[in-house]
Design a protein around this motif. Structure first.
Motif, PDB file in Angstrom:
ATOM      1  N   GLY A 249       0.804  -1.217   0.000  1.00 29.19           N
ATOM      2  CA  GLY A 249       0.000   0.000   0.000  1.00 29.19           C
ATOM      3  C   GLY A 249       0.837   1.266   0.000  1.00 29.19           C
ATOM      4  N   TRP A 250       1.775   1.352   0.929  1.00 24.26           N
ATOM      5  CA  TRP A 250       2.610   2.551   0.998  1.00 24.26           C
ATOM      6  C   TRP A 250       3.556   2.606  -0.194  1.00 24.26           C
ATOM      7  N   GLY A 251       3.967   1.451  -0.696  1.00 21.54           N
ATOM      8  CA  GLY A 251       4.793   1.415  -1.904  1.00 21.54           C
ATOM      9  C   GLY A 251       4.028   1.942  -3.111  1.00 21.54           C
ATOM     10  N   LYS A 252       2.755   1.568  -3.213  1.00 18.56           N
ATOM     11  CA  LYS A 252       1.913   2.050  -4.313  1.00 18.56           C
ATOM     12  C   LYS A 252       1.719   3.567  -4.213  1.00 18.56           C
ATOM     13  N   CYS A 253       1.556   4.072  -3.003  1.00 16.61           N
ATOM     14  CA  CYS A 253       1.421   5.523  -2.817  1.00 16.61           C
ATOM     15  C   CYS A 253       2.687   6.237  -3.279  1.00 16.61           C
ATOM     16  N   ALA A 254       3.851   5.688  -2.931  1.00 15.21           N
ATOM     17  CA  ALA A 254       5.121   6.273  -3.378  1.00 15.21           C
ATOM     18  C   ALA A 254       5.210   6.242  -4.900  1.00 15.21           C
ATOM     19  N   GLU A 255       4.749   5.160  -5.496  1.00 16.64           N
ATOM     20  CA  GLU A 255       4.745   5.051  -6.957  1.00 16.64           C
ATOM     21  C   GLU A 255       3.839   6.109  -7.581  1.00 16.64           C
TER      22      GLU A 255
END
Length: 151
Positions: free
Chosen positions: A134-140
């Protein structure tokens, strides 16, 4: 506090720090939660003690209210929030403190997001909720906007 109760992600964004900071702080609704979820900004009072309130809406009608305060905001460097307090320093049952950092790295931006928890159980719960994805997708999503606009 050690990193025992911390979860974090990092990403190098090919855009200047000032641009990434502006998008991150002024356009949170565009990147804050993984699509197809959406973010409704209720209030972002960018000062220590200022209210941070949002609602994340899921594609099937889910609703997740986020309520807390800013602990520190250092322009173009980082912001720190916690859900341990509501505005006016009203204590709440804490889950985490979030740290979002923006560091200049050879004309690019090293974005790091950390979630620090009071207990290992809270950290594990957050990890099981899908923190990394989830947080990785937000960073993306943040990177997509910043890199597209930096061209």
């Amino acid at each position: 506090m050690t990193d025992t109760y911390e979860l974090s992600i990092t990403r190098l964004i090919d855009a200047p720090r000032a641009a990434v900071w502006a998008i991150a702080t002024e356009r949170m609704a565009e990147w804050w939660c993984p699509r197809p979820w959406t973010t409704e900004i209720i209030e972002q009072d960018w000062r220590p003690g200022g209210r941070s309130a949002m609602v994340m809406h899921g594609p099937d009608g889910e609703r997740h209210d986020l309520e807390g305060v800013f602990l520190e905001v250092v322009h173009e460097k980082h912001f720190i929030t916690t859900d341990a307090f509501a505005a006016g320093w009203i204590p709440r049952t804490p889950f985490m403190t979030g740290l979002w950092e923006f560091a200049e790295e050879d004309g690019k931006t090293r974005y790091t997001a950390r979630a620090r928890h009071w207990t290992p159980e809270a950290r594990d719960q957050h990890e099981q909720m899908g923190f990394t994805d989830g947080w990785g997708k937000c960073a993306e999503q943040l990177a997509e906007i910043a890199e597209r606009e930096a061209k």
